[in-house]
Design an enzyme around this catalytic site. Structure first.
Site, PDB file in Angstrom:
ATOM      1  N   CYS A   1       0.800  -1.232   0.000  1.00 10.98           N
ATOM      2  CA  CYS A   1       0.000   0.000   0.000  1.00 10.98           C
ATOM      3  C   CYS A   1       0.830   1.277   0.000  1.00 10.98           C
ATOM      4  O   CYS A   1       0.585   2.165  -0.842  1.00 10.98           O
ATOM      5  CB  CYS A   1      -0.964   0.038   1.185  1.00 10.98           C
ATOM      6  SG  CYS A   1      -1.596  -1.532   1.736  1.00 10.98           S
TER       7      CYS A   1
ATOM      8  N   ARG B   1       6.653 -10.972   6.105  1.00 15.99           N
ATOM      9  CA  ARG B   1       6.183 -10.834   7.487  1.00 15.99           C
ATOM     10  C   ARG B   1       6.897 -11.873   8.348  1.00 15.99           C
ATOM     11  O   ARG B   1       7.138 -13.000   7.905  1.00 15.99           O
ATOM     12  CB  ARG B   1       4.673 -11.087   7.582  1.00 15.99           C
ATOM     13  CG  ARG B   1       3.830 -10.368   6.552  1.00 15.99           C
ATOM     14  CD  ARG B   1       3.372  -9.002   7.000  1.00 15.99           C
ATOM     15  NE  ARG B   1       2.597  -8.358   5.943  1.00 15.99           N
ATOM     16  CZ  ARG B   1       1.299  -8.551   5.745  1.00 15.99           C
ATOM     17  NH1 ARG B   1       0.621  -9.368   6.521  1.00 15.99           N
ATOM     18  NH2 ARG B   1       0.676  -7.914   4.761  1.00 15.99           N
TER      19      ARG B   1
ATOM     20  N   GLN C   1       0.982 -10.715  -2.895  1.00 16.56           N
ATOM     21  CA  GLN C   1      -0.413 -10.288  -2.809  1.00 16.56           C
ATOM     22  C   GLN C   1      -0.868  -9.703  -4.142  1.00 16.56           C
ATOM     23  O   GLN C   1      -0.112  -8.982  -4.798  1.00 16.56           O
ATOM     24  CB  GLN C   1      -0.576  -9.233  -1.716  1.00 16.56           C
ATOM     25  CG  GLN C   1      -0.426  -9.767  -0.304  1.00 16.56           C
ATOM     26  CD  GLN C   1      -0.714  -8.691   0.724  1.00 16.56           C
ATOM     27  OE1 GLN C   1      -0.141  -7.618   0.689  1.00 16.56           O
ATOM     28  NE2 GLN C   1      -1.614  -8.979   1.647  1.00 16.56           N
TER      29      GLN C   1
ATOM     30  N   ASP D   1      -2.481  -7.177  -4.937  1.00 14.20           N
ATOM     31  CA  ASP D   1      -2.949  -5.903  -4.395  1.00 14.20           C
ATOM     32  C   ASP D   1      -3.415  -4.948  -5.478  1.00 14.20           C
ATOM     33  O   ASP D   1      -2.830  -4.895  -6.561  1.00 14.20           O
ATOM     34  CB  ASP D   1      -1.820  -5.223  -3.621  1.00 14.20           C
ATOM     35  CG  ASP D   1      -1.915  -5.454  -2.128  1.00 14.20           C
ATOM     36  OD1 ASP D   1      -3.024  -5.743  -1.658  1.00 14.20           O
ATOM     37  OD2 ASP D   1      -0.887  -5.364  -1.445  1.00 14.20           O
TER      38      ASP D   1
ATOM     39  N   HIS E   1      -5.053  -0.701  -5.464  1.00 13.43           N
ATOM     40  CA  HIS E   1      -5.533   0.445  -4.707  1.00 13.43           C
ATOM     41  C   HIS E   1      -6.221   1.401  -5.661  1.00 13.43           C
ATOM     42  O   HIS E   1      -5.663   1.769  -6.693  1.00 13.43           O
ATOM     43  CB  HIS E   1      -4.378   1.118  -3.974  1.00 13.43           C
ATOM     44  CG  HIS E   1      -3.759   0.215  -2.953  1.00 13.43           C
ATOM     45  ND1 HIS E   1      -2.704  -0.617  -3.241  1.00 13.43           N
ATOM     46  CD2 HIS E   1      -4.106  -0.028  -1.667  1.00 13.43           C
ATOM     47  CE1 HIS E   1      -2.404  -1.324  -2.172  1.00 13.43           C
ATOM     48  NE2 HIS E   1      -3.241  -0.992  -1.207  1.00 13.43           N
TER      49      HIS E   1
ATOM     50  N   LYS F   1     -13.892  -3.072   6.258  1.00 14.07           N
ATOM     51  CA  LYS F   1     -13.699  -3.836   5.029  1.00 14.07           C
ATOM     52  C   LYS F   1     -14.815  -4.846   4.821  1.00 14.07           C
ATOM     53  O   LYS F   1     -15.555  -5.187   5.750  1.00 14.07           O
ATOM     54  CB  LYS F   1     -12.349  -4.544   5.039  1.00 14.07           C
ATOM     55  CG  LYS F   1     -12.076  -5.421   6.241  1.00 14.07           C
ATOM     56  CD  LYS F   1     -10.596  -5.786   6.345  1.00 14.07           C
ATOM     57  CE  LYS F   1     -10.285  -6.547   7.618  1.00 14.07           C
ATOM     58  NZ  LYS F   1     -10.041  -7.972   7.415  1.00 14.07           N
TER      59      LYS F   1
ATOM     60  N   HIS G   1      -8.736  -0.498  -0.865  1.00 17.10           N
ATOM     61  CA  HIS G   1      -7.735  -1.563  -0.949  1.00 17.10           C
ATOM     62  C   HIS G   1      -8.475  -2.830  -1.387  1.00 17.10           C
ATOM     63  O   HIS G   1      -9.491  -3.179  -0.778  1.00 17.10           O
ATOM     64  CB  HIS G   1      -7.082  -1.818   0.408  1.00 17.10           C
ATOM     65  CG  HIS G   1      -6.417  -0.627   1.014  1.00 17.10           C
ATOM     66  ND1 HIS G   1      -5.063  -0.575   1.258  1.00 17.10           N
ATOM     67  CD2 HIS G   1      -6.920   0.564   1.453  1.00 17.10           C
ATOM     68  CE1 HIS G   1      -4.757   0.584   1.809  1.00 17.10           C
ATOM     69  NE2 HIS G   1      -5.878   1.292   1.948  1.00 17.10           N
TER      70      HIS G   1
END
Length: 651
Positions: A339, A368, A386, A388, A390, A472, A518
Site C-alpha cells: 500500500c 512478514r 499479494q 494488491d 488500490h 472492510k 484496498h
C-alpha cells in the site's frame, strides 16, 4: 406510566411486542415450540445472549440453533467449559488460562504444573467430558465485583485469571458455573450440558500465556463437539479427507513447490509445475483487471523505514515485521505491505478529478515475520505475493467502485466453483487499535453497509475485525469439503489519504482528499494456491493443470505420430508432454493418472493411419476415439471456458 413493552424485530423485518424482561427462550417459544427446543442462544443486534437472559430493550433478534454460526459459537464455548470441568476433576491442581470457541471447535490453555499431559491422555479426558455432559448441568450466570473476582482466583492461586481480571472494568465482570466448575466468563452458554452428545479432542500443543514468548508456556488442548454422534462421525470423515487433500503432501507428489532449510523457513520455492499454476492465475486476474481499467505497477522489495512509519504499518504491526536494515545513514525494511508504495506513486504527479478513479494493481511480494511454530506449507509463510490493488477515487465515485470490486471478487471465486460468505468487518470500542477520525470511520462503515444492502448481499457484521485504517468487506469461501477460508477483501480507507497528504484538484479548482479502496481477490497467492490444491485435491481443471495432455504411444514405432500431435497442440498453447519411454502401456497410463493429468491420448497404428487419438480422461477412463482436430477444438473450448470438473471425490 412507564412503558413496559419492547419491540423485537426479526431477521425478515417483521416486528412484535413483548413484555420488557422477556427471555430469548420465551421469544423462541412464541414462534414455535420446536424452535425453542432447538435454540442454543439468541443474538440481539450484535450481542449473543443466553436464552434465559432478560431482554430489556428494543432490538433485532436472531434465534441461534446448531445450524447458525452464533449457535455453534455458543455450543463450542460451553464445550470449552466442559473440558475445563473434566480437567478440574482429573487434575485438581490444574490452573486455567483462557478457553474460547474458535472457527471449528474450541480450546483451553491450561497450566498442569509438574504433570505432563499429551495425546495419550485425550481419550480419558473425552470420557470424562461426556460423563459431565450427561449430568445436564445448567450454566448459571453470576455478576461479581472486581474485588470478588480477584479474591476468588487469588484464593485458588490462579495468576492467569488474576492477570485477566486486572484489565476488566468493574461492573462488567461475570462468572458462569456448571456442576462443580466456576469460570470467569462473559458468556453466552447453551441451556445445559446435556446438549453435548459427542466430543473429540483433536490436538495438544504448547501456547505462551497471552502470546508472550517470555511468559509461562501452557498446554493448549483443542477439541470439537456436536449435538449428535452422527455429526462427529461426519467430521472425522471430513478430517480424513482433509489429510488426503493436504497441500503439503500433494505439493510434493505433484512437484508444485518445495521448502528448503537452506533457503529459509517459511520461504516457499515454486517448482516448474507450481509456477505454471501461479502464472496462469496471475494471467487470468491480469486480463480481468485490464478489462476493468486497472494499471499495473511494480514496486521494490524493500523500502525506507520512514515510509512505513508514515503509513502506520510499522507502529501497528511492528511485531510481525522484520527488523530494520541499516544502509548508510538510513534504515530500510523488507516490504510488509504494498500500500504505501502505491500511495507514493499517486503522489508522484498532480491529479485532477478528471483523472479519477485511478486503479493501481500489483502482484507484489511482501515479507512478514511468523513464528516458526505457526508456519504451515503455503498457507502460513514468511514471504508471499499479494494481488494488491488500490483505487483512488472521489467520494461520489466510492460506492460505484466498491460495487465494481465486489463484482470482480465474486466473479473470481465463481470460476473455481467456490461458494462465498460475506462479512462486514467493522471496528470495536478499542480505539488504540485504529487510526483516523471517528467521522471518517462512521462514514466508511455506513457506505460499506449501504453498498452491501443495495447489492442484496447476505452478510454478517463482525466488530473488531477491521484493519487499523478502515472497515472492510471480507470474502469467506467454502471449499469442496465445506471448510471456510477468509480470502478476498475490499477495504475503504479515509486514513491513508491524510497520512500521505494525498489530494486531487476538484471541479471547483480546490484541493480535495481522495478515498482509497484496498482490494485483493486472491489475497496471498501462496495461501490461495494452498486452498486451491486442497479444493481440487490436485485434480486441477484443464486450464490450470501444469500438464494438460500426455501423449502415450503404445510402442516406439508410433513416437513420431505422438510428437506430431504434440507439436500441433503446442501451436494452440496447450501444455503437452510425450511419454516415449519403452514401458508397458498400462504403466504409462498409471503414471499419468497418478500425476493427475487431465487428458491421456493413446496412439498406435490405427490412430496414426486415421489421424485420430484414443482419449482417456483422468478418473473417467476411456471416453472414445476422436478425430484429432475435433479433440483440439473441444479441448480449447474447455480451456477457454475454464470449465471446472467435479472435484468432490477427487483421487
Amino acid at each position: 406510566m412507564p412503558n413496559d413493552k419492547i419491540t423485537i424485530t426479526f431477521p425478515d423485518g417483521s416486528e412484535k411486542q413483548y413484555p420488557k424482561g422477556v427471555t430469548g427462550y420465551e421469544v423462541a417459544e412464541s414462534i414455535s415450540k420446536g424452535l425453542a427446543r432447538e435454540a442454543l442462544s439468541v443474538t440481539l443486534d450484535d450481542e449473543i445472549l443466553d436464552l434465559d437472559r432478560p431482554i430489556e430493550r428494543d432490538g433485532t433478534i436472531t434465534i441461534n440453533t446448531w445450524n447458525s454460526e452464533d449457535g455453534k459459537y455458543t455450543f463450542w464455548h460451553s464445550s470449552a467449559h466442559l473440558l475445563a470441568e473434566a480437567i478440574q476433576e482429573l487434575y485438581p491442581d490444574a490452573k486455567f488460562g483462557i478457553g474460547p470457541p474458535i472457527e471449528n471447535g474450541f480450546y483451553y490453555d491450561i497450566d498442569f504444573g509438574d504433570k505432563s499431559v499429551g495425546q495419550d491422555d485425550l481419550d480419558k479426558i473425552e470420557k470424562k467430558i461426556i460423563e459431565k455432559a450427561r449430568q445436564k448441568s445448567g450454566f448459571e450466570r453470576k455478576p461479581v465485583t472486581k474485588e470478588e473476582a480477584l479474591s476468588f482466583y487469588k484464593e485458588k492461586g490462579n495468576e492467569y485469571k488474576v492477570d485477566l481480571i486486572k484489565d476488566l472494568e468493574d461492573g462488567n465482570i461475570t462468572f458462569y458455573t456448571q456442576g462443580d466448575f466456576t469460570d470467569l466468563c462473559r458468556g453466552p452458554h447453551i441451556p445445559n450440558t446435556g446438549l453435548v452428545k459427542a466430543v473429540k479432542l483433536t490436538n495438544v500443543a504448547g501456547a505462551y500465556w497471552r502470546g508472550d514468548v517470555d511468559s509461562e508456556q501452557l498446554t493448549r488442548i483443542y477439541g470439537i463437539s456436536f449435538p449428535k454422534q452422527k455429526l462427529l462421525e461426519e467430521y472425522i470423515h471430513k478430517m480424513e479427507e482433509a489429510k488426503r487433500r493436504d497441500h503439503k503432501k500433494l505439493g510434493k507428489e505433484l512437484k508444485l513447490f518445495m521448502m528448503d532449510q537452506m533457503v529459509g523457513q517459511g520461504l516457499p520455492v515454486w517448482l516448474p509445475n507450481g509456477t505454471i499454476i501461479r502464472r496462469t492465475l496471475e494471467s487470468f486476474l491480469r486480463e480481468e483487471q485490464k478489462k476493468r481499467g486497472y494499471k499495473e505497477v511494480i514496486t521494490p522489495h524493500i523500502g525506507n523505514l520512514e515510509l512505513y512509519k508514515t503509513s502506520g504499518h510499522y507502529p501497528y504491526y511492528r511485531e510481525s515485521q522484520y527488523n530494520p536494515i541499516q544502509v548508510d545513514d538510513e534504515e530500510y525494511m523488507l516490504k510488509p505491505m504494498n500500500c504505501p508504495h502505491h500511495h507514493r506513486i499517486y503522489s508522484n504527479e498532480l491529479h485532477s478529478y478528471r483523472d479519477l478513479p485511478l486503479r493501481l494493481a500489483e502482484f507484489g511480494s511482501v515479507y512478514r515475520y511468523e513464528q516458526s511454530g505457526e508456519l504451515n506449507g503455503l498457507s502460513r509463510v514468511r514471504g508471499f505475493t499479494q494481488d494488491d490493488a488500490h483505487i483512488y477515487c472521489t467520494h461520489e465515485q466510492l460506492k460505484r467502485e466498491i460495487k465494481n470490486c465486489l463484482d470482480l471478487t465474486q466473479f473470481v471465486f465463481s470460476i473455481f466453483d467456490m461458494p462465498v460468505d460475506i462479512r462486514l468487518s467493522f471496528r470495536d470500542d478499542n480505539e488504540e487499535k485504529y487510526g483516523g477520525e471517528d467521522e471518517y470511520w462512521e462514514r466508511a462503515e455506513r457506505e460499506i453497509k449501504e453498498v452491501a444492502d443495495e447489492e442484496g448481499l447476505d452478510y454478517k457484521i463482525a466488530r473488531g475485525e477491521a484493519s487499523f485504517y478502515g472497515p472492510k468487506i471480507d470474502f469467506i469461501i467454502r471449499d469442496a469439503i465445506g471448510r471456510k477460508w477468509q480470502l478476498g477483501t475490499v477495504q475503504v480507507d479515509y486514513v491513508m489519504p491524510e497520512r500521505f497528504d494525498l489530494t486531487y484538484i476538484g471541479s471547483d479548482n480546490e484541493k480535495h482528499r481522495p478515498v482509497i479502496i484496498h482490494r485483493a481477490p486472491f489475497g496471498s497467492m501462496e495461501r490461495f494456491c494452498s486452498i486451491l490444491i486442497e479444493h481440487f485435491a490436485g485434480d486441477f481443471p484443464v486450464w490450470l493443470a501444469p500438464v494438460q495432455v500426455k501423449m502415450i504411444p503404445i510402442a516406439d514405432d508410433f513416437n513420431e505420430y505422438a510428437y506430431q500431435c504434440a507439436a500441433k497442440l503446442k501451436e494452440h498453447d496447450v501444455r503437452v508432454e510425450v511419454d516415449d519411454r519403452s514401458e508397458q502401456i498400462g504403466g504409462k497410463i498409471r503414471d499419468a493418472e497418478t500425476s493427475k493429468i487431465p487428458y491421456m491420448l493413446i496412439v498406435g497404428g490405427n490412430e496414426a493411419e486415421d489421424g485420430t487419438v484414443s482419449v482417456r480422461r483422468h478418473k473417467e477412463g476411456d471416453i472414445g476415439t476422436f478425430d484429432f482436430s475435433d479433440f483440439i477444438s473441444n479441448l480449447i473450448d474447455e480451456i477457454d471456458s475454464k470449465r471446472v470438473p467435479d472435484h468432490s471425490n477427487s483421487n
